[in-house]
Design a protein around this motif. Structure first.
Motif, PDB file in Angstrom:
ATOM      1  N   THR A 175     -49.100 -32.832 -26.097  1.00  0.00           N
ATOM      2  CA  THR A 175     -50.644 -31.708 -26.241  1.00  0.00           C
ATOM      3  C   THR A 175     -50.478 -29.993 -25.907  1.00  0.00           C
ATOM      4  O   THR A 175     -49.293 -30.010 -25.520  1.00  0.00           O
ATOM      5  N   TYR A 181     -55.006 -33.126 -21.257  1.00  0.00           N
ATOM      6  CA  TYR A 181     -55.846 -34.336 -21.477  1.00  0.00           C
ATOM      7  C   TYR A 181     -55.213 -35.891 -20.498  1.00  0.00           C
ATOM      8  O   TYR A 181     -53.843 -35.029 -20.457  1.00  0.00           O
ATOM      9  N   PHE A 202     -44.869 -29.362 -27.782  1.00  0.00           N
ATOM     10  CA  PHE A 202     -45.741 -28.899 -28.920  1.00  0.00           C
ATOM     11  C   PHE A 202     -46.854 -27.210 -28.524  1.00  0.00           C
ATOM     12  O   PHE A 202     -47.167 -27.052 -27.184  1.00  0.00           O
ATOM     13  N   THR A 206     -52.419 -27.581 -29.467  1.00  0.00           N
ATOM     14  CA  THR A 206     -51.697 -28.862 -30.258  1.00  0.00           C
ATOM     15  C   THR A 206     -52.741 -29.953 -29.689  1.00  0.00           C
ATOM     16  O   THR A 206     -52.523 -29.979 -28.650  1.00  0.00           O
ATOM     17  N   PRO A 207     -54.028 -29.951 -30.303  1.00  0.00           N
ATOM     18  CA  PRO A 207     -54.844 -31.346 -29.511  1.00  0.00           C
ATOM     19  C   PRO A 207     -54.298 -32.650 -29.351  1.00  0.00           C
ATOM     20  O   PRO A 207     -52.804 -32.830 -29.939  1.00  0.00           O
ATOM     21  N   PRO A 208     -54.242 -33.400 -29.039  1.00  0.00           N
ATOM     22  CA  PRO A 208     -53.781 -35.023 -28.445  1.00  0.00           C
ATOM     23  C   PRO A 208     -53.881 -35.995 -30.045  1.00  0.00           C
ATOM     24  O   PRO A 208     -54.976 -35.828 -30.293  1.00  0.00           O
ATOM     25  N   ARG A 209     -52.928 -36.018 -30.036  1.00  0.00           N
ATOM     26  CA  ARG A 209     -53.050 -37.096 -31.221  1.00  0.00           C
ATOM     27  C   ARG A 209     -51.343 -37.478 -30.838  1.00  0.00           C
ATOM     28  O   ARG A 209     -50.581 -37.676 -30.422  1.00  0.00           O
ATOM     29  N   GLU A 210     -52.333 -39.573 -32.035  1.00  0.00           N
ATOM     30  CA  GLU A 210     -51.237 -40.439 -31.633  1.00  0.00           C
ATOM     31  C   GLU A 210     -50.246 -40.178 -31.567  1.00  0.00           C
ATOM     32  O   GLU A 210     -49.203 -40.813 -31.239  1.00  0.00           O
ATOM     33  N   LYS A 211     -49.645 -40.009 -32.683  1.00  0.00           N
ATOM     34  CA  LYS A 211     -48.115 -39.548 -33.425  1.00  0.00           C
ATOM     35  C   LYS A 211     -46.965 -38.885 -32.608  1.00  0.00           C
ATOM     36  O   LYS A 211     -46.314 -39.429 -32.211  1.00  0.00           O
ATOM     37  N   ASN A 212     -48.206 -37.531 -31.395  1.00  0.00           N
ATOM     38  CA  ASN A 212     -47.128 -36.828 -30.485  1.00  0.00           C
ATOM     39  C   ASN A 212     -46.640 -37.607 -29.525  1.00  0.00           C
ATOM     40  O   ASN A 212     -45.827 -37.043 -28.589  1.00  0.00           O
TER      41      ASN A 212
END
Length: 365
Positions: A175, A181, A202, A206-212
């Motif tokens: 993130t 997170y 990031f 930037t929020p927690p995103r699965e692809k990251n």
């Protein structure tokens, strides 16, 4: 004529455009710095890169997103470390396709110290978490910065253990660094920022995103000389990190476990595929050339003995094998303190369990 932004803001802007690596290298060679690239004319860009890349460079960046980055960078404790920064991790530059810029909070010198990644299951067993904590402490005391991903389970235990050593720890997150997170690790993240380092490719916001998180995993392995997998199911993301490590020419280590435990199956798979089975921190130090010969063994021993509890316990084991109750009486430590110290010393090859629940000191030749 447009006005060039500050250097940090220019790197941040350029990193948001996600340019192909080869194109970015060519542009930096030609223009020298990110401000010049952002202010180049279309004709100048087209002489070096395809039309699609030139269009991406001239496309506007979300003003609110850039303002979030600008506000974050206004804090003197926050840094953007780009390719041209002497503190940018050389280990990443050597791999190619390194992020244009890293967002960072913490001790900058840790970015270029010898490092080892420790990863594993988010649903770690009590023994797995203690193994991660003990390995991390011993290795950080021996001079390896411990890299992990701030996840629950093995990652958190590794960070906590490494904070007890001078080489400390780096947490690579998926993130922006303006958020933590998982949220339960807020206090741990603050300790890492103060004594180690927090790293993200990031930008803030930037929020927690699965692809990251797979992208984060390649940085965890890339920053390190090797990756130790403590516990992992066959579906664990830790195996992705191990695969990146192999592709990047890093060493892969794994701790074996019970054949009946689902959390051992990932480690056993790695060992079958060529990962090095390890039982002690000393095994890793030797493999990395940090514990070869008598001098290296002495250094590893001294690193563990620097912990007062463990040094006292070693002295209490100087004679015959002893039970935990006996060691409690000899040292005055609580039973849980004795067990934790024994586990750490066993991982480092200093003591061994014997039949009957007794423990004895291992005298190396």
């Amino acid at each position: 004529m447009s006005v060039a932004p500050s250097t940090s803001e220019a790197w941040a802007t350029l990193s948001r455009k996600a340019l192909p690596h080869e194109a970015l290298v060519a542009l930096l060679k030609a223009f020298g710095d990110p401000e010049a690239i952002l202010n180049a004319t279309r004709a100048q860009l087209l002489a070096l890169v395809p039309d699609a890349v030139a269009a991406r460079i001239h496309a506007p960046v979300d003003a609110d997103a850039l303002a979030t980055t600008r506000d974050w960078l206004a804090d003197p404790a926050h840094a953007l470390i780009a390719w041209d920064d002497p503190d940018y991790p050389r280990a990443l530059l050597q791999l190619g396709h390194a992020p244009v810029a890293l967002y960072y909070v913490g001790r900058r010198e840790l970015l270029n110290r010898p490092a080892l990644a420790i990863v594993g299951s988010r649903n770690a067993s009590a023994q797995g978490a203690e193994n991660a904590r003990a390995f991390a402490l011993a290795l950080a005391q021996a001079g390896l910065t411990i890299v992990s991903g701030l996840a629950v389970g093995v990652d958190a235990a590794a960070h906590e253990g490494a904070l007890g050593g001078e080489a400390s720890t780096l947490a690579v997150v998926g993130t922006g660094l303006d958020r933590v997170y998982p949220a339960r690790h807020r206090e741990l993240a603050h300790r890492i920022a103060a004594h180690g380092g927090l790293v993200s490719e990031f930008p803030p916001g930037t929020p927690p995103r699965e692809k990251n998180f797979p992208r984060r995993n390649r940085l965890i392995s890339g920053l390190a000389r090797g990756v130790l997998v403590v516990e992992a199911a066959l579906s664990s993301g830790s195996l992705i990190t191990a695969r990146y490590a192999g592709d990047q020419g890093r060493e892969v280590f794994a701790i074996p476990g019970s054949i009946h435990s689902p959390l051992s199956k990932g480690c056993h798979k790695l060992i079958r595929e060529g990962a090095k089975l390890v039982e002690t921190a000393h095994d890793i130090l030797e493999e990395l050339g940090m514990g070869m010969g008598a001098a290296g063994a002495t250094a590893a021993t001294a690193a563990v003995a620097a912990n007062d509890d463990e040094a006292t316990l070693l002295a209490a084991l100087d004679a015959d094998a002893a039970a935990v109750d006996t060691l409690v009486a000899r040292t005055g430590f609580a039973p849980d303190v004795v067990m934790i110290a024994l586990t750490r010393l066993e991982l480092d090859g200093q003591v061994a369990a014997t039949p009957g629940g007794l423990w004895q000191r291992v005298h190396r030749t």
